[in-house]
Every structure is written in structure tokens, then in C-alpha cells.
Design a protein around this motif. Structure first.
Motif, PDB file in Angstrom:
ATOM      1  N   TRP A  79       0.872  -1.179   0.000  1.00 27.03           N
ATOM      2  CA  TRP A  79       0.000   0.000   0.000  1.00 27.03           C
ATOM      3  C   TRP A  79       0.905   1.223   0.000  1.00 27.03           C
ATOM      4  O   TRP A  79       1.615   1.475   0.965  1.00 27.03           O
ATOM      5  N   LEU A  80       0.874   2.000  -1.098  1.00 31.69           N
ATOM      6  CA  LEU A  80       1.759   3.148  -1.264  1.00 31.69           C
ATOM      7  C   LEU A  80       0.990   4.459  -1.145  1.00 31.69           C
ATOM      8  O   LEU A  80      -0.057   4.637  -1.774  1.00 31.69           O
TER       9      LEU A  80
ATOM     10  N   GLU B   2       3.326   2.458   2.989  1.00 32.14           N
ATOM     11  CA  GLU B   2       2.622   2.670   4.251  1.00 32.14           C
ATOM     12  C   GLU B   2       2.398   1.349   4.982  1.00 32.14           C
ATOM     13  O   GLU B   2       2.494   1.276   6.193  1.00 32.14           O
ATOM     14  N   HIS B   3       2.082   0.316   4.213  1.00 30.74           N
ATOM     15  CA  HIS B   3       1.828  -0.990   4.827  1.00 30.74           C
ATOM     16  C   HIS B   3       2.100  -2.085   3.801  1.00 30.74           C
ATOM     17  O   HIS B   3       1.875  -1.901   2.608  1.00 30.74           O
TER      18      HIS B   3
ATOM     19  N   VAL C 167      -1.987   0.532  -4.826  1.00 29.55           N
ATOM     20  CA  VAL C 167      -1.784  -0.764  -4.190  1.00 29.55           C
ATOM     21  C   VAL C 167      -1.169  -1.665  -5.255  1.00 29.55           C
ATOM     22  O   VAL C 167      -1.661  -1.746  -6.379  1.00 29.55           O
ATOM     23  N   ARG C 168      -0.034  -2.293  -4.912  1.00 29.05           N
ATOM     24  CA  ARG C 168       0.675  -3.183  -5.836  1.00 29.05           C
ATOM     25  C   ARG C 168       0.600  -4.614  -5.324  1.00 29.05           C
ATOM     26  O   ARG C 168       0.749  -4.842  -4.119  1.00 29.05           O
TER      27      ARG C 168
ATOM     28  N   HIS D 222       0.054  -6.944 -10.627  1.00 26.75           N
ATOM     29  CA  HIS D 222      -1.083  -6.034 -10.798  1.00 26.75           C
ATOM     30  C   HIS D 222      -0.864  -4.790  -9.937  1.00 26.75           C
ATOM     31  O   HIS D 222      -0.160  -4.847  -8.921  1.00 26.75           O
ATOM     32  N   ASN D 223      -1.465  -3.690 -10.340  1.00 27.36           N
ATOM     33  CA  ASN D 223      -1.533  -2.521  -9.469  1.00 27.36           C
ATOM     34  C   ASN D 223      -2.847  -1.792  -9.731  1.00 27.36           C
ATOM     35  O   ASN D 223      -3.458  -1.958 -10.768  1.00 27.36           O
TER      36      ASN D 223
END
Length: 149
Positions: free
Chosen positions: A75-76, A83-84, A132-133, A142-143
Motif C-alpha cells: 500500500w503506497l 505505508e503498509h 496498491v501493488r 497487478h496494481n
């Protein structure tokens, strides 16, 4: 063996080598889809959230082949900071026509002192377009982007 015959043999071997590499590097699934949701009913996909909401990501892999896997979710923030991150390891013994998993993100509120001093519940870096990647065994598959407003 003449130059033409030797050259053709070499070309055939190189072609086989590249074909083998292409097969080895192809993903172990037919397709990947994801959606973002506000709850675990996964009824209505959305792309905008408030920082007070829990953000759920549903991942679907079609025709996932047998093997050992680790699904990683990054989670970017809008500024590209991680971030997580979550990891889920699993093993399949037979092909799964439709394999599903989900991950979620809660944004952490500012502490009571910072909230008192700034008047803000959340850090300013939480607002904007997130990414989100998804990675399967370390390879990005996927992203998806979403907004926190």
C-alpha cells in the motif's frame, strides 16, 4: 556440415532456449483482477475512500496452477512511500479455477497530542491518490489506484 546448416541448427537451439525462458517466466495463472471495497461483502467496488474507512482489496486469480506462493500487497501513499505491506503464503495441490484473497488497510490516526495541536485526525500525507501493488512470489502482477479524500 556447412555454414548454412550449422547456422540454422544454432538458430533453432537459440529459439528453443528463448521459448523455454518465455514459458518459465509466464505467470502461473490465466488472469488477475482486483477491486477495492468498503466492507467484506465485496458488493460494490469503489475508488474513493475517507481516511476513517477500512479499505479492502479483493484479488482474484483465474486458473492458478499448483505450487507454493506468497501474495504480497504493498500500500503506497500518494508520495510513493510504503505505508503498509502484507504477505500471505499458501500452497495449492491442484489447479484452482478461481482463487480469491483479500487484504485491507486502516489509516492510523494522529496521536491525541498531535490532534490537539494540529486539529487534524490524520496525517496530510494520507490524502490523495494511493497505489496498491500486488506481487506473487516477488513478481509484480497487478496494481490499482484509489483516492483518499
Amino acid at each position: 556440415m556447412g555454414w548454412k546448416t550449422g547456422g540454422l541448427l544454432w538458430l533453432a537451439l537459440v529459439s528453443l532456449l528463448f521459448a523455454g525462458q518465455a514459458l518459465a517466466s509466464s505467470p502461473p495463472f490465466a488472469s488477475v483482477q482486483s477491486g477495492l471495497y468498503k466492507d467484506t461483502t465485496f458488493a460494490e467496488a469503489v475508488t474513493a475512500f475517507t481516511p476513517y474507512e477500512k479499505i479492502y482489496l479483493l484479488v482474484e486469480l483465474q486458473q492458478l496452477q499448483p505450487g507454493k506462493y506468497t501474495l504480497t500487497t504493498d500500500w503506497l501513499t500518494p508520495w510513493g512511500e510504503l505505508e503498509h505491506q502484507s504477505n500471505y503464503s499458501f500452497e495449492l495441490t491442484k489447479t484452482k479455477p478461481l482463487w480469491k484473497a483479500y487484504s485491507w488497510l486502516n489509516l492510523w490516526k494522529n496521536g491525541p497530542v498531535k490532534r490537539l495541536l494540529t486539529g487534524e485526525d490524520f496525517k496530510k500525507k494520507f490524502y490523495g491518490t494511493w497505489t496498491v501493488r500486488l506481487f506473487l512470489n516477488g513478481k509484480q502482477i497487478h496494481n490499482q489506484s484509489f483516492d483518499v479524500q
